[in-house]
Design a protein around this motif. Structure first.
Motif, PDB file in Angstrom:
ATOM      1  N   ARG A 430       0.814  -1.208   0.000  1.00 49.93           N
ATOM      2  CA  ARG A 430       0.000   0.000   0.000  1.00 49.93           C
ATOM      3  C   ARG A 430       0.851   1.263   0.000  1.00 49.93           C
ATOM      4  O   ARG A 430       0.472   2.269  -0.619  1.00 49.93           O
ATOM      5  CB  ARG A 430      -0.936  -0.001   1.220  1.00 49.93           C
ATOM      6  N   SER A 431       1.995   1.261   0.668  1.00 50.52           N
ATOM      7  CA  SER A 431       2.856   2.450   0.661  1.00 50.52           C
ATOM      8  C   SER A 431       3.290   2.796  -0.753  1.00 50.52           C
ATOM      9  O   SER A 431       3.276   3.973  -1.145  1.00 50.52           O
ATOM     10  CB  SER A 431       4.082   2.236   1.549  1.00 50.52           C
ATOM     11  N   GLU A 432       3.667   1.781  -1.540  1.00 51.75           N
ATOM     12  CA  GLU A 432       4.088   2.047  -2.916  1.00 51.75           C
ATOM     13  C   GLU A 432       2.925   2.590  -3.740  1.00 51.75           C
ATOM     14  O   GLU A 432       3.099   3.506  -4.552  1.00 51.75           O
ATOM     15  CB  GLU A 432       4.625   0.767  -3.575  1.00 51.75           C
ATOM     16  N   GLU A 433       1.737   2.013  -3.544  1.00 49.89           N
ATOM     17  CA  GLU A 433       0.569   2.528  -4.257  1.00 49.89           C
ATOM     18  C   GLU A 433       0.326   4.004  -3.937  1.00 49.89           C
ATOM     19  O   GLU A 433       0.077   4.817  -4.837  1.00 49.89           O
ATOM     20  CB  GLU A 433      -0.668   1.723  -3.870  1.00 49.89           C
ATOM     21  N   LEU A 434       0.395   4.339  -2.660  1.00 52.41           N
ATOM     22  CA  LEU A 434       0.146   5.722  -2.250  1.00 52.41           C
ATOM     23  C   LEU A 434       1.171   6.677  -2.855  1.00 52.41           C
ATOM     24  O   LEU A 434       0.834   7.762  -3.335  1.00 52.41           O
ATOM     25  CB  LEU A 434       0.162   5.834  -0.728  1.00 52.41           C
ATOM     26  N   ILE A 435       2.445   6.262  -2.836  1.00 48.27           N
ATOM     27  CA  ILE A 435       3.498   7.137  -3.364  1.00 48.27           C
ATOM     28  C   ILE A 435       3.329   7.348  -4.860  1.00 48.27           C
ATOM     29  O   ILE A 435       3.347   8.479  -5.358  1.00 48.27           O
ATOM     30  CB  ILE A 435       4.892   6.557  -3.047  1.00 48.27           C
ATOM     31  N   LEU A 436       3.160   6.264  -5.620  1.00 48.42           N
ATOM     32  CA  LEU A 436       3.067   6.383  -7.077  1.00 48.42           C
ATOM     33  C   LEU A 436       1.810   7.126  -7.498  1.00 48.42           C
ATOM     34  O   LEU A 436       1.840   7.956  -8.425  1.00 48.42           O
ATOM     35  CB  LEU A 436       3.114   5.000  -7.718  1.00 48.42           C
TER      36      LEU A 436
END
Length: 448
Positions: A430-436
């Protein structure tokens, strides 16, 4: 902080933030508007990094919009000391061990050798290595660079994929036996992601050039583009060593228990505790015998800013500062689709939908979220590139050739169990999704 992050991201996804900040035509406030946009984007990304339930040790990002860098910023610390005063912030020059994005950078070097006629994508790699390398279950099927680069080689990581300079791949494959191979799928018939492929690729590159892999990649890619870092930290300058990010997790080594409220624990590249040293026995290393020593699969240290240079070179048809590094035809070949998941998923292991299509050393991403490999929520972003994950680092290098857009993301440490914080629309965390998603909507998406 978590509520702040959610609220800011909601504004970005709805476009409210950018619409509210839009400058009236002819108002003369465009520069002020751009400043406010960046402040909003800074605040949202900072909130993601500082989320107390899912903290990140560091983050370096870069976005390219219509061929030009539209945003770059850093958050957190490249080194976390005992006290905040002892910690060192990430800078635009901070090098990260980028994990599997290294495979794509290695492939760029390989494509230059293909252009020079030193390698053929469809030659049996045993011809280059000097010994037969065939799946013993399918001895009539040649192992080629094309199959290695597209993860259809039938090589498997179960027997390992990295060894010291005292070992040779010839001996490793002899001793490893069946553990190195897929017994059910012949080369070319089935996709399964394999790190070992790039150990073979790097060794082939050494064999045909007579150059050690880390030095060869300097000649083929890093030096022509004036990129800092490399595949061998022992050869770094003092400044490069000092500005290399230590990778962290908040996870105990012995029990693998995650503690988001606990201390950051160094995983790799803690050069403040111990400076980088060359691998033991390197003086006796035989070029072409075992390039896994330099990790063509994951060992490149480089900054987000320099990865941005590579991205712009690709978007500029292979040119960098007026020099033709790669021919457009080579780029088209490299990013052309070599494998695609079949309708019944019987021709590959997609790993929960993450892998649906592949080129030569690069992944092909769908714009459609919910299928496993979508990158951005609420936007159409077809892309190619590579993801990476190792030692707490999570990374992405993704670009859209058609619209000349792209993103680089380097996370230097995760503080919560990724299995307990999965993505909502992809196989990423989820962190990667939020950042991208935040980066795309804030720095690439339309700002009307």
């Amino acid at each position: 902080m978590h509520n702040k992050m959610t609220g800011l991201l909601g504004l970005l996804l709805l476009g409210t933030t950018w619409t509210a900040l839009a400058a009236p035509p002819g108002s003369g406030t465009e520069q002020l508007v751009q400043h406010e946009r960046q402040r909003a984007l800074d605040a949202t990304l900072s909130a993601i990094v500082d989320d107390p339930a899912h903290p990140l040790a560091s983050l370096s990002v870069l976005a390219i919009r219509q061929g030009k860098v539209s945003y770059q910023q850093q958050f957190g610390y490249r080194y976390i000391g005992v006290t905040p005063a002892d910690s060192l912030p990430v800078t635009s020059a901070t090098l990260f061990r980028i994990a599997s994005i290294s495979k794509m950078m290695t492939t760029l070097g390989l494509m230059r050798l293909v252009e020079q006629g030193k390698l053929s994508l469809d030659q049996d790699v045993g011809f280059y290595l000097g010994f037969s390398l065939r799946n013993p279950h399918f001895p009539q099927q040649a192992l080629t660079l094309r199959r290695l680069l597209s993860h259809t080689s039938s090589l498997r990581d179960a027997g390992g994929y990295a060894w010291g300079p005292e070992h040779s791949l010839r001996d490793v494959f002899t001793a490893g036996g069946d553990s190195m191979w897929d017994a059910a799928a012949a080369p070319g018939s089935y996709f399964s992601y394999s790190n070992l492929n790039w150990g073979v690729i790097g060794s082939v590159m050494e064999k045909v050039t007579g150059e050690r892999f880390d030095l060869l990649m300097r000649r083929l890619l890093l030096d022509p583009m004036e990129l800092r870092g490399g595949y061998n930290p022992a050869a770094f300058t003092a400044d490069e060593v000092a500005n290399t990010a230590t990778l962290y997790r908040k996870r105990t080594v012995e029990t693998e228990v995650w503690q988001p409220q606990g201390p950051w624990l160094a995983q790799v590249d803690d050069f403040h505790a111990r400076p980088p040293a060359a691998p033991a026995s390197l003086a006796n290393y035989v070029i072409g015998s075992n390039a896994t020593v330099f990790s063509p699969t994951g060992g490149l240290r480089i900054s987000a800013a320099d990865l941005g240079k590579v991205m712009q070179m690709l978007l500029d048809d292979g040119t960098y500062q007026g020099k033709q590094l790669l021919q457009p035809a080579s780029i088209a070949l490299m990013f052309g689709r070599q494998w695609q998941l079949g309708p019944d998923a019987g021709n590959g292991d997609s790993e929960r939908g993450l892998y649906r299509a592949w080129g030569l050393g690069n992944q092909q991403f769908d714009a459609v979220t919910g299928r496993g490999n979508g990158l951005v929520e609420g936007a159409s972003f077809d892309a190619v590139g590579h993801l990476g994950e190792a030692y707490g680092l999570v990374s992405a290098f993704v670009l859209d050739f058609k619209n000349k857009n792209g993103m680089v993301m380097l996370v230097g440490g995760t503080g919560s169990d990724p299995e307990r914080y999965p993505g909502t629309y992809s196989a990423m965390g989820r962190s990667e999704e939020l950042i991208l998603t935040t980066l795309y909507h804030g720095a690439i998406g339309k700002h009307e």
